[in-house]
Structures are given as C-alpha cells and as structure tokens.
Write a protein that holds these residues in place. Structure first.
Motif, PDB file in Angstrom:
ATOM      1  N   PRO A  16       0.817  -1.227   0.000  1.00 57.76           N
ATOM      2  CA  PRO A  16       0.000   0.000   0.000  1.00 57.76           C
ATOM      3  C   PRO A  16       0.849   1.273   0.000  1.00 57.76           C
ATOM      4  N   GLU A  17       1.950   1.255   0.739  1.00 56.55           N
ATOM      5  CA  GLU A  17       2.808   2.437   0.810  1.00 56.55           C
ATOM      6  C   GLU A  17       3.517   2.680  -0.521  1.00 56.55           C
ATOM      7  N   ILE A  18       4.067   1.623  -1.105  1.00 56.23           N
ATOM      8  CA  ILE A  18       4.764   1.767  -2.391  1.00 56.23           C
ATOM      9  C   ILE A  18       3.785   2.191  -3.475  1.00 56.23           C
ATOM     10  N   THR A  19       2.592   1.609  -3.451  1.00 58.18           N
ATOM     11  CA  THR A  19       1.561   1.987  -4.429  1.00 58.18           C
ATOM     12  C   THR A  19       1.217   3.467  -4.310  1.00 58.18           C
ATOM     13  N   ALA A  20       1.139   3.967  -3.088  1.00 59.21           N
ATOM     14  CA  ALA A  20       0.842   5.389  -2.882  1.00 59.21           C
ATOM     15  C   ALA A  20       1.935   6.262  -3.477  1.00 59.21           C
TER      16      ALA A  20
END
Length: 388
Positions: free
Chosen positions: A12-16
């Motif tokens: 989720p963090e990398i996608t953001a």
C-alpha cells in the motif's frame, strides 16, 4: 526465494508513492519534484548517502550492508521521467499536468526501487554496498549518458549494474531476458530537400520537392529489403514530412523529412548511415533537386553480459518461478545502454499483464507487479553479495 513478505506489507505504501508520481509527471531533465521526493524518501529510509543533481537531476542513494569484506558494489537503476502524452485512462490518480503522462511505467520503476531501498536499508542483509540510481531523461534526453559523464559509476565504484522495465503482454510477475543484444540502437535523421517551388498548374517550371521526397522515402526502404543481410535487424522509418507551404495549389520549395534508424549491430549502424546519405543525394540529383542529410547517433545497443544475464535470470526465477531466458530482442531503445557500455550487467523485463502498450494514452502500470519487481531488486543485492 519467492516474493518477499515485506513487500506484501509495504505494497500500500509503495503503491501510494507510485500513484503520486503518476499524478505529477515530469519530462526529461525537469524531474525536480520527483527527484526531490525520491531523495526525501531515501533519507527517511536511513540510506547512508543520498546525493542529488547527478546527471543534472538524477539521484543516487547508497546503502551499506552489515559487512563489507570484499569491497563489492552493485548498481540498481530506475528511470523517473514521463512522456508528452495526454492521458486517457480516467483513473482517480490520472495526470494532473496537461499534456504529460507516465505512459511508460517509470513511475512504477521508481516506486519499486524505492521499495527495495527501504527494505535493504532496514535489513542490510548483504556484504558490500548497493547504489540505487534514479535516472532522469530516459525518454530521449540521454539521462543515462549524463549520469555516466558525471562520473557516477567511478565515484561510487559501481562494478556491475542492473535495470528493469515493465512490459505489457507478459503476465504480471513473469520475467523475460536474453543475453547479448536486448534492445536496439536508435538514431535519427533529418533530410532537407530543396528544389524550385511554383504554381501547381505549371509543374514543368518547377523542381517538385514533393515528388523528389516521395522517391527518397521509397528508396530508403531498399536499405532493409535489398542492402542489409536479411538475418540482421534494421528499421528505417520516415515519420514526418513537412513542406514550406500548406496551400493546395503550390509546389513547395523545401520539404523536410524526419525519421529514425534502429539497428542491433554496430557495423550495420555504420552502413545504414552511409547508405542513407548516398540514396538521398543520388535521388535528389537524378531529379534535379538538392538534398542534405543531418544524421544523429542516439542510444547505443543495449547489450546484456552473458554471466550477469544468467545471474539476473536466476534471481528472477527465485522470485517468481516464471522466466523467459530467450525473449526476442526489441527494436525499441533504452539509454541504460550507456551504463552497460561502461560496466557489465543486465536489463530485464517484468510483466505488466494484458494492458495497453507503453507510450499509449491508455497505458497504466499494474501495481500488482510491485512486489515482484521490488523483490527482484532486493534479491539481486542479497544474492550477489551474500554475508560471509
């Protein structure tokens, strides 16, 4: 070693990060916001050294392993720039900048390498140093060349270097690579044909540059069909025709042709450059016109070193179990070639699934590929430089 669990947690963090880059695309060397964000994140990860402004706007982040008994250093590269394309995805995180779009997935490449940098800075489960290379201006600007000219490889003693690019049409999580020539050299040319303009109703009083240009365009196709060994790859494409008149009843005085040459062999590249000049000048002379060729060498052939290719494929197999080790070469070009000309290494494709092709206004990087790409980057460091 399958996809690392840590990247499932970080997804989720990398996608953001990726979607933020996607919404704020920047072109060529003008990647100031992107580079600043990359540097900020790398510092927050605890990278041991973060340097901005390499190759004008590139970023280098260095991560030291738990030990350094052998002085090993590998470089991992991602590109940061977007394309001058109007986005047509309709996504909630679509480009907010008119006429600019991440249509090649560099937002995904940058995010995956950032994810790997965060993991490597947390774990440091390797013996040596990892140099994370965030490059500007892959899309025609030669940012890879500029980073090399800036002394990046020697400054950080990079001994081998690896890069990755997503590829639509390959299933998500699958990899593809080949030893030797992987992508083509890309040159460009401009031909200026000068004749005698005049009224379209009196062509006998003119030297019709449109007709001359048409003959040149057709004759250039004989380079691939009749001059080069059919077993050698070559593409000669005239892509733009411009005249100095837009009227329907004027024979133009000047016509400009622009195009590209793609080759996989240096000798063929030299031959094609010479042959274009011969064809253009000879054809123009035969039809009573004058012509000038301006030929510019671009990105060189992207050549994967055999041993490094085998290693990159081995790591990819550990990550996903699905690796094509004899993928066909592509006539597209890649300026990672400048780094591979200076150091041994390899370039690998990561599947993006059944999506629009890169450089298309409906293209979008598939975030499901992130754990595979980030795992590959990280595993390259840990496997190439294992702790003693």
């Amino acid at each position: 070693m399958p996809v690392k669990n840590r990247f499932a947690e970080l997804l989720p963090e990398i996608t953001a990060w990726r979607r933020d880059f996607h919404a704020n695309p920047e072109l060529l060397f003008e990647v100031h916001r992107t580079a600043a964000r990359v540097a900020e994140l790398c510092r927050s990860f605890g990278c041991d050294e973060v340097v901005e402004g390499i190759g004008r706007t590139g970023v280098v982040a260095v991560i030291k392993g738990r030990s350094d008994t052998r002085g090993r250093v590998i470089g991992l590269r991602a590109d940061m720039d977007a394309l001058p394309i109007i986005e047509q995805t309709g996504l909630p995180y679509a480009s907010t900048v008119p006429g600019k779009m991440h249509a090649c997935g560099h937002d995904g490449h940058t995010a995956m390498l950032l994810g790997a940098a965060k993991y490597l800075a947390e774990t440091r489960n390797f013996d040596g140093r990892v140099v994370c290379i965030f490059q500007p201006a892959e899309e025609g600007g030669g940012g890879g060349r500029e980073m090399v000219r800036d002394g990046m490889l020697s400054r950080w003693n990079v001994q081998e270097v690896y890069g990755m690019h997503n590829m639509p049409g390959i299933p998500v999580g699958h990899f593809a690579i080949r030893p030797g020539a992987m992508m083509a050299a890309a040159d460009q040319f401009e031909i200026v044909v000068t004749g005698k303009g005049g009224h379209a109703a009196k062509p006998h009083d003119c030297v019709d540059t449109t007709v001359v240009s048409a003959h040149i365009i057709v004759a250039l196709q004989t380079i691939a069909s009749r001059n080069v060994d059919p077993l050698k790859q070559v593409v000669v494409s005239v892509c733009t025709v411009e005249t100095d008149s837009s009227a329907h009843n004027v024979i133009p005085q000047v016509v400009k042709l622009k195009g590209t040459v793609r080759t996989m062999d240096a000798k063929v590249q030299d031959f094609v450059q010479d042959r274009i000049g011969q064809i253009v000048e000879g054809t123009a002379l035969a039809l009573g016109a004058r012509a000038e060729v301006r030929y510019q060498r671009g990105y060189p052939v992207t050549v994967n070193a055999p041993d490094n290719t085998a290693f990159a494929a081995e790591v990819a197999a550990r990550v996903s179990g699905q690796v094509d080790t004899d993928t066909p070469p592509l006539m597209g070009a890649e300026d990672f070639s400048f780094m591979l000309n200076e150091r041994p290494g390899a370039y690998i494709f990561l599947g993006n699934g059944d999506t629009a092709m890169v450089h298309h206004p409906a293209y979008n990087f598939d975030d499901a590929a992130i754990p595979f790409g980030a795992s590959w980057y990280a595993e390259m460091a840990e496997t190439r430089m294992p702790n003693p």
